[in-house]
Design an enzyme around this catalytic site. Structure first.
Site, mmCIF file in Angstrom:
data_model
loop_
_atom_site.group_PDB
_atom_site.id
_atom_site.type_symbol
_atom_site.label_atom_id
_atom_site.label_comp_id
_atom_site.label_asym_id
_atom_site.label_seq_id
_atom_site.Cartn_x
_atom_site.Cartn_y
_atom_site.Cartn_z
ATOM 1 N N VAL A 31 -23.097 8.259 -36.346
ATOM 2 C CA VAL A 31 -22.407 7.929 -37.607
ATOM 3 C C VAL A 31 -23.296 8.305 -38.798
ATOM 4 C CG1 VAL A 31 -21.551 5.991 -38.999
ATOM 5 C CG2 VAL A 31 -20.961 6.154 -36.575
ATOM 6 N N THR A 32 -24.592 8.024 -38.685
ATOM 7 C CA THR A 32 -25.525 8.376 -39.767
ATOM 8 C C THR A 32 -25.520 9.888 -40.009
ATOM 9 O OG1 THR A 32 -26.958 6.570 -39.004
ATOM 10 C CG2 THR A 32 -27.940 8.139 -40.526
ATOM 11 N N ASP A 66 -22.919 5.024 -44.301
ATOM 12 C CA ASP A 66 -24.255 4.436 -44.452
ATOM 13 C C ASP A 66 -24.207 2.914 -44.330
ATOM 14 O OD1 ASP A 66 -26.939 4.254 -44.856
ATOM 15 O OD2 ASP A 66 -26.821 4.403 -47.027
ATOM 16 N N ASP A 91 -30.354 9.539 -46.186
ATOM 17 C CA ASP A 91 -29.825 9.105 -47.499
ATOM 18 C C ASP A 91 -30.262 10.059 -48.607
ATOM 19 O OD1 ASP A 91 -28.663 6.865 -46.434
ATOM 20 O OD2 ASP A 91 -30.103 5.434 -47.269
#
Ligand SMILES: CCCCCCCC/C=C\CCCCCCCC(=O)OC[C@H](COP(=O)(O)O[C@@H]1[C@H](O)[C@H](OP(=O)(O)O)[C@@H](O)[C@H](O)[C@H]1O)OC(=O)CCCCCCC/C=C\CCCCCCCC
Ligand SMILES: Nc1ccn([C@@H]2O[C@H](COP(=O)(O)O)[C@@H](O)[C@H]2O)c(=O)n1
Ligand SMILES: [Mg+2]
Ligand SMILES: [Mg+2]
EC number: 2.7.8.-
Length: 207
Positions: A31-32, A66, A91
């Site tokens: 997912v990240t 996130d 990020d």
């Protein structure tokens, strides 16, 4: 600020989706990674073409990965140093793509060098803010404070860019970016002061 006040609500909102993904065998790292790719591609393909509204919608859909990855890792009881490292590093790519996409658009077709310059300033300052936190944690201190943490910066830039895409004057985004740059600079000061206080307190405690 949003990290403090909105995290609980956002966690409740995304927990069912987190549980569904885990049941389907999807892990938090996936997912990240997919979320970051989605943010980067959306921002770098759509913003430079002037697609400010649809770019914002696409970035918004992916940026919530996130929040989702952390919920999934905690639900699995597998939050750990690798996940924290991966999440923080990726990020930075997402942030750079969002502000970088705006820089490219406003320096070219968007025809506002001031807006492009302010977006670049937000990109640079928004890279220093988490660097201070990471460096502080590397020397055994904490610096997770400030008026413009990542979620605050993202909400400010995404909401305003989305509305400019719908027809609001570009000048509104220019003002918001100027305020965001200022808030990021204040956050840098807040974090440095926090670390300085901890260093002085530790030195005073030493015999
Ligand atoms: C008509 C106009 C249309 C415009 C539409 C646009 C709407 C856009 C609205 C909102 C966009 C919100 C985007 C915000 C997403 C925030 C995602 C996020 O950042 O989550 C992660 C964050 C915790 O961060 P991490 O711990 O994972 O990361 C840390 C961070 O990077 C630190 O950086 P620093 O702060 O230091 O700069 C690093 O230092 C650290 O290393 C790193 O670990 O999670 C949260 O903050 C949770 C709270 C998120 C609050 C979001 C509020 C959203 C507001 C409204 C919600 C509306 C819901 C709508 C759902 C729509 C779904 C498509
Ligand atoms: N792939 C991942 C992503 C995150 N984590 C853990 O979640 C924490 C971050 O949570 P957020 O809600 O702020 O995203 C991070 O520090 C990790 O502990 C993970 O394990 N794997
Ligand atoms: Mg996360
Ligand atoms: Mg993160």
């Amino acid at each position: 600020m949003l990290n403090k006040y909105a995290r609980a609500a956002v966690t409740t909102l995304f927990s069912p989706l987190a549980r569904l993904l885990l049941r389907l065998g999807v892990g938090p790292d996936a997912v990240t990674i997919v979320g970051t790719l989605g943010v980067c591609l959306s921002a770098l393909l759509l913003y430079p073409r002037g697609e400010l509204f649809w770019g914002t919608i696409a970035v918004t859909v992916f940026v919530f990965s996130d929040t989702l990855d952390g919920i999934m890792a905690r639900a699995q009881g597998r939050s750990g140093p690798w996940g924290a490292f991966l999440d923080s590093c990726l990020d930075r790519f997402g942030d750079a793509a969002v502000f970088g996409g705006l820089v490219v658009w406003f320096a070219r077709g968007g025809d506002s060098e001031l807006t492009a310059g302010l977006a670049l300033l937000c990109l640079v300052l928004g890279g220093i803010v988490p660097y201070i936190r990471a460096k502080a944690e590397g020397v055994g201190m904490t610096a997770a404070v400030g008026i413009a943490e990542r979620s605050d910066r993202l909400v400010a830039v995404l909401v305003t860019t989305g509305f400019v895409g719908l027809g609001l004057p570009t000048e509104v985004l220019t003002v918001v970016l100027a305020l965001l740059a200022l808030a990021s600079a204040v956050t840098i000061g807040q974090r440095m002061a926090t670390v300085r206080r901890q260093v002085l307190a530790a030195a005073a405690d030493r015999p």
